[in-house]
Design a protein around this motif. Structure first.
Motif, PDB file in Angstrom:
ATOM      1  N   TYR A  29       5.184  -6.010 -16.880  1.00  0.00           N
ATOM      2  CA  TYR A  29       4.997  -6.560 -18.215  1.00  0.00           C
ATOM      3  C   TYR A  29       3.835  -7.556 -18.252  1.00  0.00           C
ATOM      4  N   LYS A  30       3.181  -7.592 -19.407  1.00  0.00           N
ATOM      5  CA  LYS A  30       2.066  -8.516 -19.632  1.00  0.00           C
ATOM      6  C   LYS A  30       1.864  -8.662 -21.135  1.00  0.00           C
ATOM      7  N   PHE A  31       0.962  -9.546 -21.514  1.00  0.00           N
ATOM      8  CA  PHE A  31       0.648  -9.729 -22.930  1.00  0.00           C
ATOM      9  C   PHE A  31      -0.264  -8.583 -23.365  1.00  0.00           C
ATOM     10  N   GLU A  32       0.360  -7.530 -23.881  1.00  0.00           N
ATOM     11  CA  GLU A  32      -0.316  -6.248 -24.071  1.00  0.00           C
ATOM     12  C   GLU A  32      -1.448  -6.294 -25.090  1.00  0.00           C
ATOM     13  N   ASN A  33      -1.360  -7.194 -26.058  1.00  0.00           N
ATOM     14  CA  ASN A  33      -2.404  -7.214 -27.095  1.00  0.00           C
ATOM     15  C   ASN A  33      -3.756  -7.698 -26.578  1.00  0.00           C
ATOM     16  N   PHE A  34      -3.776  -8.231 -25.358  1.00  0.00           N
ATOM     17  CA  PHE A  34      -5.021  -8.759 -24.812  1.00  0.00           C
ATOM     18  C   PHE A  34      -5.550  -7.919 -23.641  1.00  0.00           C
ATOM     19  N   VAL A  35      -4.920  -6.783 -23.383  1.00  0.00           N
ATOM     20  CA  VAL A  35      -5.439  -5.855 -22.378  1.00  0.00           C
ATOM     21  C   VAL A  35      -6.792  -5.319 -22.860  1.00  0.00           C
ATOM     22  N   GLY A  36      -7.769  -5.309 -21.968  1.00  0.00           N
ATOM     23  CA  GLY A  36      -9.098  -4.849 -22.340  1.00  0.00           C
ATOM     24  C   GLY A  36      -9.951  -5.895 -23.026  1.00  0.00           C
ATOM     25  N   CYS A  37      -9.472  -7.148 -23.040  1.00  0.00           N
ATOM     26  CA  CYS A  37     -10.214  -8.218 -23.722  1.00  0.00           C
ATOM     27  C   CYS A  37     -10.828  -9.205 -22.726  1.00  0.00           C
ATOM     28  N   GLY A  38     -11.023  -8.750 -21.497  1.00  0.00           N
ATOM     29  CA  GLY A  38     -11.692  -9.593 -20.517  1.00  0.00           C
ATOM     30  C   GLY A  38     -10.776 -10.335 -19.573  1.00  0.00           C
ATOM     31  N   TYR A  39      -9.480 -10.028 -19.609  1.00  0.00           N
ATOM     32  CA  TYR A  39      -8.519 -10.679 -18.736  1.00  0.00           C
ATOM     33  C   TYR A  39      -7.878  -9.637 -17.821  1.00  0.00           C
ATOM     34  N   SER A  40      -7.605 -10.028 -16.582  1.00  0.00           N
ATOM     35  CA  SER A  40      -6.954  -9.119 -15.649  1.00  0.00           C
ATOM     36  C   SER A  40      -5.474  -9.005 -15.985  1.00  0.00           C
ATOM     37  N   ASP A  41      -4.833  -7.926 -15.502  1.00  0.00           N
ATOM     38  CA  ASP A  41      -3.398  -7.772 -15.718  1.00  0.00           C
ATOM     39  C   ASP A  41      -2.630  -8.952 -15.134  1.00  0.00           C
ATOM     40  N   GLU A  42      -3.086  -9.468 -14.018  1.00  0.00           N
ATOM     41  CA  GLU A  42      -2.405 -10.602 -13.400  1.00  0.00           C
ATOM     42  C   GLU A  42      -2.504 -11.841 -14.290  1.00  0.00           C
ATOM     43  N   GLU A  43      -3.670 -12.103 -14.851  1.00  0.00           N
ATOM     44  CA  GLU A  43      -3.834 -13.253 -15.753  1.00  0.00           C
ATOM     45  C   GLU A  43      -2.929 -13.128 -16.977  1.00  0.00           C
ATOM     46  N   LEU A  44      -2.726 -11.903 -17.438  1.00  0.00           N
ATOM     47  CA  LEU A  44      -1.948 -11.683 -18.653  1.00  0.00           C
ATOM     48  C   LEU A  44      -0.445 -11.718 -18.417  1.00  0.00           C
ATOM     49  N   ARG A  45      -0.033 -12.147 -17.249  1.00  0.00           N
ATOM     50  CA  ARG A  45       1.384 -12.353 -16.963  1.00  0.00           C
ATOM     51  C   ARG A  45       1.795 -13.813 -17.134  1.00  0.00           C
ATOM     52  N   TYR A  46       0.825 -14.722 -17.352  1.00  0.00           N
ATOM     53  CA  TYR A  46       1.122 -16.150 -17.298  1.00  0.00           C
ATOM     54  C   TYR A  46       0.708 -16.878 -18.571  1.00  0.00           C
ATOM     55  N   GLU A  47       1.551 -17.846 -18.982  1.00  0.00           N
ATOM     56  CA  GLU A  47       1.249 -18.640 -20.162  1.00  0.00           C
ATOM     57  C   GLU A  47       0.038 -19.532 -19.957  1.00  0.00           C
ATOM     58  N   SER A  48      -0.319 -19.821 -18.714  1.00  0.00           N
ATOM     59  CA  SER A  48      -1.512 -20.627 -18.472  1.00  0.00           C
ATOM     60  C   SER A  48      -2.755 -19.954 -19.051  1.00  0.00           C
ATOM     61  N   THR A  49      -2.747 -18.623 -19.108  1.00  0.00           N
ATOM     62  CA  THR A  49      -3.865 -17.902 -19.721  1.00  0.00           C
ATOM     63  C   THR A  49      -3.904 -18.157 -21.222  1.00  0.00           C
ATOM     64  N   ILE A  50      -2.735 -18.195 -21.851  1.00  0.00           N
ATOM     65  CA  ILE A  50      -2.667 -18.502 -23.281  1.00  0.00           C
ATOM     66  C   ILE A  50      -3.237 -19.899 -23.533  1.00  0.00           C
ATOM     67  N   THR A  51      -2.859 -20.838 -22.682  1.00  0.00           N
ATOM     68  CA  THR A  51      -3.340 -22.213 -22.825  1.00  0.00           C
ATOM     69  C   THR A  51      -4.861 -22.262 -22.825  1.00  0.00           C
ATOM     70  N   LYS A  52      -5.466 -21.485 -21.947  1.00  0.00           N
ATOM     71  CA  LYS A  52      -6.931 -21.456 -21.864  1.00  0.00           C
ATOM     72  C   LYS A  52      -7.552 -20.842 -23.119  1.00  0.00           C
ATOM     73  N   MET A  53      -6.844 -19.919 -23.757  1.00  0.00           N
ATOM     74  CA  MET A  53      -7.377 -19.256 -24.945  1.00  0.00           C
ATOM     75  C   MET A  53      -7.332 -20.155 -26.180  1.00  0.00           C
ATOM     76  N   LYS A  54      -6.322 -21.010 -26.295  1.00  0.00           N
ATOM     77  CA  LYS A  54      -6.087 -21.766 -27.513  1.00  0.00           C
ATOM     78  C   LYS A  54      -7.176 -22.798 -27.762  1.00  0.00           C
ATOM     79  N   ASP A  55      -7.437 -23.033 -29.043  1.00  0.00           N
ATOM     80  CA  ASP A  55      -8.466 -23.973 -29.453  1.00  0.00           C
ATOM     81  C   ASP A  55      -7.817 -25.265 -29.953  1.00  0.00           C
ATOM     82  N   GLU A  56      -8.005 -26.351 -29.210  1.00  0.00           N
ATOM     83  CA  GLU A  56      -7.415 -27.627 -29.578  1.00  0.00           C
ATOM     84  C   GLU A  56      -8.200 -28.330 -30.685  1.00  0.00           C
ATOM     85  N   THR A  57      -9.311 -27.757 -31.101  1.00  0.00           N
ATOM     86  CA  THR A  57     -10.109 -28.378 -32.173  1.00  0.00           C
ATOM     87  C   THR A  57      -9.690 -27.896 -33.560  1.00  0.00           C
ATOM     88  N   LEU A  58      -8.561 -27.206 -33.626  1.00  0.00           N
ATOM     89  CA  LEU A  58      -8.075 -26.636 -34.885  1.00  0.00           C
ATOM     90  C   LEU A  58      -8.080 -27.655 -36.027  1.00  0.00           C
TER      91      LEU A  58
END
Length: 364
Positions: A181-210
């Motif tokens: 299992y992984k965050f399937e909506n981001f497959v093919g978007c520049g992240y490895s399958d291993e990266e897409l198993r962890y919430e730390s990847t989500i943290t890196k994606m989010k924009d704190e300047t919202l």
């Protein structure tokens, strides 16, 4: 098994004993001391109902519309991540159940099934798509385009989660999604399958300047209705109106972000009042466990409610059938609450049905 599960709490108890510990803790935990997590539920107990009697309630209509889209009862499904931790069919099973019950589902960006696969599996179900504001605006626009193409009827923007809350069980576990299992909506978007198993990847994606300017930008790149999830104050509700949002979900992220904020049902009346006179619709999520909770939320001004954890408990118990049964239980309990309160239609559910007194809070 399913016959013995007669209320939402039964499904939660089943999930507690049948899911792997890390999966149950991921779904169930709140931030820090979990004050807000518990208060979301307890706040409903501080409200009492004042039923109107001797009315003909033999013919009741539970249906309503959310942003012009009809659902058969005012309970829809909130966006939650990682449904495959509860059942291998994941979000596909959830979407099928929502469709069969003629209600709506918000598909989360961080789902463990692809948005397109969810859409194909439930072609006639009402679906909105949830997004967070990402640093990579081209990727964010790509997700919005996919949602449009998949037939989603709204974009739900999570506005309260620029960073994750501190959740002690998850810090202790440090467990990612189990393979495959992984965050399937981001497959093919520049992240490895291993990266897409962890919430730390989500943290890196989010924009704190919202800022509110980002809502203006989202409106500029899509014609779909924009629903803001996470509004908890009158000030932000006013801003939602100013920036032409189509709807608000009063939400504190299920108590998973900032511990110590208001329960959503306590925040609801102020927000309803703040947007009075505008066209914006107000929904609520957080703490809904019974049909009477739904009645109280509608009496205080919500057009509909959204549920998250109860759906996951149903999914854990019996996949699609379990989600459908949880929704059916909530629907039936709400129907009974309407009848016993003297309401034939949702328009008859008014603030006079609900009362709050200090004595109700003495043991909570």
């Amino acid at each position: 098994m399913a016959a013995l599960l007669v209320c939402v709490e039964d499904f939660e108890a089943y999930a507690r004993t049948h899911l792997p510990k890390y999966a149950f803790e991921y779904f169930s935990c709140g931030a820090q001391e979990q004050q807000t997590l518990e208060d979301n539920k307890d706040a409903f107990k501080r409200l009492r109902l004042l039923p109107r009697l001797m009315r003909d309630v033999s013919k009741r209509d539970l249906s309503t519309t959310i942003l012009g889209q009809r659902i058969s009862f005012p309970i829809a499904i909130s966006p939650t991540a990682k449904h495959c931790l509860a059942h291998p069919d994941g979000e596909i099973a959830t979407a099928k159940a929502a469709s069969s019950m003629q209600t709506g589902m918000v598909v989360g960006s961080w789902s463990t099934k692809r948005l397109e696969d969810i859409a194909v599996a439930s072609p006639h179900g009402l679906k909105w798509f949830q997004i967070s504001i990402l640093k990579d605006r081209s990727l964010l626009q790509h997700l919005i385009r996919r949602a449009e193409k998949a037939g989603c009827k709204g974009i739900v923007v999570t506005v309260d989660s620029v960073v994750f809350g501190k959740k002690y069980p998850l810090i202790r576990n440090k467990t990612g999604l189990p393979r495959p299992y992984k965050f399937e909506n981001f497959v093919g978007c520049g992240y490895s399958d291993e990266e897409l198993r962890y919430e730390s990847t989500i943290t890196k994606m989010k924009d704190e300047t919202l800022t509110w300017r980002d809502i203006d930008w989202i409106k500029s790149v899509t014609s779909l209705p924009i629903i803001l999830k996470g509004i908890m104050t009158a000030e932000d509700a006013h801003n939602a109106v100013l920036h032409k949002a189509d709807a608000i979900i009063v939400s504190n992220h299920g108590g998973r972000l900032l511990d110590g904020v208001l329960a959503t049902i306590d925040a609801l009346p102020e927000i309803v009042q703040a947007v009075h006179g505008s066209d914006i619709e107000v929904y609520l999520d957080g703490g809904i466990r019974k049909g009477t909770d739904v009645l109280k939320a509608l009496a205080l001004g919500a057009t509909a409610v959204f549920v998250g954890r109860p759906v996951l408990w149903g999914l854990a118990a019996d996949g699609e059938a379990g989600v459908k049964k949880v929704l059916q239980i909530l629907r039936d309990e709400f129907d009974i609450a309407m009848a016993l309160s003297g309401c034939k239609t949702l328009k008859e559910i008014t603030p006079e049905l609900v009362e709050r007194r200090q004595i109700f809070s003495s043991n909570l």
